[in-house]
Design a protein around this motif. Structure first.
Motif: not given
Length: 289
Positions: A227-251
């Motif tokens: 679920t990430g940590n906003q204090d560290l700027g670590a994105p939430n990986l448990a939702d379906s929103l992706w900054l750089y893409g959520g397909d396997e190649a992008s991850v």
């Protein structure tokens, strides 16, 4: 071609002496209404020259008896508009962000000013509608890397992300592949587990192998449940929103390179009141916390 002037037998009007393909031009006088209009325009132009700024000079122009100046009128109009705005700008400068949000008049003014500032300074990356694109966050959703409160948004605008300001937001994700921290197979397995955290389709066996790798290398920032940590700027990986893409190649690319975009700090480019208005505007887009 030019010919001999003569009188037309049919109309009794003299010709001009011009002839084209056997057709001779009659020397008919101009209509009276046209002549009077022409004379009136000439008179009007002379009057205009006298009363209005008209003729250019070497370094200036004639002023005219009325002393009219469109530039002076514009300056007065701008000054009047600034005077009307200053009432709200002064109140915004003295108010806390939460006070602005709870005051209907200030909120409307701040949203209008913030929207204008956003169009000029932020839309080039985040889009005119703030929906973002790959690598540029969508400001309309509720997925915030550094927090979506008014204060958090203001701090992000002030100091930027990985900018040259000493208080900038910084979260450096290791480049696990480029720096040879994990093998290709381990990165692929980790990506499979990361995809499984959000319920995305992933190879079950690879995800099972990647779970331990994730716990050892990623959970310290992204948390055990992703679920990430906003204090560290670590994105939430448990939702379906992706900054750089959520397909396997992008991850896989994100794990391999660490990504890491940048945003300038606006504290030296925009005044504090404009930054407050921007924070209020971005917060009001629908994704503020």
């Amino acid at each position: 071609m030019a010919g001999i002037k003569e009188t037309d037998e049919v109309t009794g009007v003299d010709t001009t002496g011009h002839e084209w393909d056997g057709i001779k031009e009659l020397n008919n006088p101009l209509p009276r209404w046209w002549l009077w209009t022409f004379y009136a325009c000439c008179i009007w132009s002379f009057v205009y020259w006298i009363f209005m700024p008209t003729w250019p000079l070497i370094s200036d122009h004639t002023r005219g008896f009325l002393g009219y100046s469109s530039r002076a009128n514009l300056t007065e109009a701008v000054a009047a508009a600034q005077a009307r705005q200053s009432v709200f700008l002064d109140r915004i400068a003295a108010a806390e962000l939460e006070e602005i949000r709870n005051d209907a008049d200030l909120l409307n003014f701040a949203q209008a000013g913030g929207g204008s500032a956003f169009a000029v300074n932020c839309s080039q990356c985040h889009g005119q509608g703030a929906a973002g694109s790959v690598g540029y966050p969508n400001l309309n959703d509720d997925d915030w890397i550094w927090g979506g409160s008014l204060e958090a948004i203001q701090d992000t605008i002030l100091y930027g992300i990985r900018s040259d300001h000493e208080d900038t937001r910084v979260s450096d994700m290791p480049a696990f592949g480029r720096d040879e921290l994990l093998s290709r197979e381990e990165i692929r397995d980790t990506a499979a587990y990361v995809l499984s955290l959000s319920g995305a389709e992933a190879d079950a066996e690879a995800a099972a192998r990647g779970e331990e790798l994730y716990v050892d290398n990623c959970s310290a920032c992204h948390m055990d449940d992703g679920t990430g940590n906003q204090d560290l700027g670590a994105p939430n990986l448990a939702d379906s929103l992706w900054l750089y893409g959520g397909d396997e190649a992008s991850v896989i690319t994100s794990i391999n390179t660490g990504r890491g975009g940048a945003m300038p700090g606006w504290n030296t480019r925009l005044d504090p009141v404009t930054i407050k208005q921007l924070a209020v505007y971005v917060h009001s887009l629908g994704g503020g916390e």
